[in-house]
Design an enzyme around this catalytic site. Structure first.
Site, short mmCIF file in Angstrom:
data_model
loop_
_atom_site.label_atom_id
_atom_site.label_comp_id
_atom_site.label_asym_id
_atom_site.label_seq_id
_atom_site.Cartn_x
_atom_site.Cartn_y
_atom_site.Cartn_z
N ILE A 57 0.49 -1.44 -0.15
CA ILE A 57 0.73 -0.19 0.00
C ILE A 57 0.88 1.32 0.00
CG2 ILE A 57 -0.68 -0.16 2.33
CD1 ILE A 57 -3.49 1.60 1.78
N CYS A 58 0.34 2.14 -1.24
CA CYS A 58 0.94 3.64 -0.82
C CYS A 58 2.32 3.52 -1.19
CB CYS A 58 1.04 4.70 1.43
SG CYS A 58 1.25 6.23 1.20
N HIS A 59 3.99 3.66 -0.21
CA HIS A 59 4.95 3.35 -1.11
C HIS A 59 5.23 1.92 -1.03
CE1 HIS A 59 4.56 7.61 -0.42
NE2 HIS A 59 6.09 8.24 -1.34
#
Length: 177
Positions: free
Chosen positions: A106-108
Site C-alpha cells: 500500500i501507498c509507497h
C-alpha cells in the site's frame, strides 16, 4: 500459532505510515493468525512516521524463509524506500512471488515490488505521487482503491485501507474481519 491460522510477514523499516501497519496487522492477528515483522535487522524497534505506533522486528530479512509465510504485507510511508535498498528484502519478495504467495503493498509499498521486478508489464496502484517512478518496464498505473494483479494486491493511501485489508484477507483465506 493456532491450528488453521496463517503466518503473515510484515516487511517494515523506520518511518512507516502508522495506520497502514496498525490496521492490517490488527486485522491479521484478530483471529489468531501469526504476524511476523521482518526488518533490515532483528530486534529493532521501529516507529511510525506519525509517532502513534511502534513495532519491534521479530527477524531480519536474511533469517526469513518466504516458504514459511502465507502472505506478505508491505505498509507504506518512508519504510519502503529503506526496504527496497536491501538485497535480502528484494530476494525475500522475489522468492515469495515465485511461490505465488499473496503480496500486499500500500501507498509507497509498490516501490519494493518495482525494485524486485514484479511489476513488469502489469497494472498497479500506489500513492499517486510515485506512480511515474514505478511506471517503468511497461507497468501501468490505475488510480483505483485496490488493484489485484495475479498474486499482487496494491492500494494508494490510508483512505483505501478497508479495501486493501479486505482483499488481503480474502486472498489469505482467513476469516479475520
Amino acid at each position: 500459532m493456532a491450528q488453521g491460522s496463517k503466518k503473515v510477514a510484515f516487511l517494515l523499516a523506520e518511518g512507516f505510515e502508522d495506520s497502514e501497519m496498525k490496521n492490517p496487522y490488527e486485522a491479521i492477528v484478530k483471529n489468531g493468525n501469526d504476524a511476523v515483522i521482518i526488518g533490515l535487522e532483528k530486534g529493532v524497534e521501529l516507529t511510525g512516521k506519525r509517532g502513534t505506533v511502534s513495532y519491534t522486528t521479530h527477524m531480519s530479512a536474511e533469517e526469513a524463509d518466504p516458504s514459511e509465510f502465507s502472505a506478505v504485507i508491505i505498509p507504506g510511508g518512508k519504510s519502503p524506500s529503506h526496504l527496497r535498498e536491501s538485497d535480502a528484502i528484494i530476494r525475500f519478495v522475489q522468492e515469495a512471488d515465485g511461490q505465488g504467495v499473496p503480496i500486499s503493498a500500500i501507498c509507497h509499498g509498490p516501490q519494493v515490488l518495482q525494485r524486485a521486478g514484479l511489476l513488469k508489464n502489469k497494472s498497479f496502484t500506489s500513492y499517486p505521487g510515485i506512480a511515474e517512478e514505478i511506471a517503468v518496464d511497461g507497468a501501468v498505473f490505475l488510480d483505483k482503491p485496490v488493484v489485484v494483479e495475479d498474486n499482487l494486491i496494491m492500494s494508494r493511501t490510508p483512505d483505501d485501507e478497508p479495501y486493501f485489508i479486505e482483499e488481503t484477507i480474502k486472498r489469505l483465506g482467513v476469516d479475520a474481519y
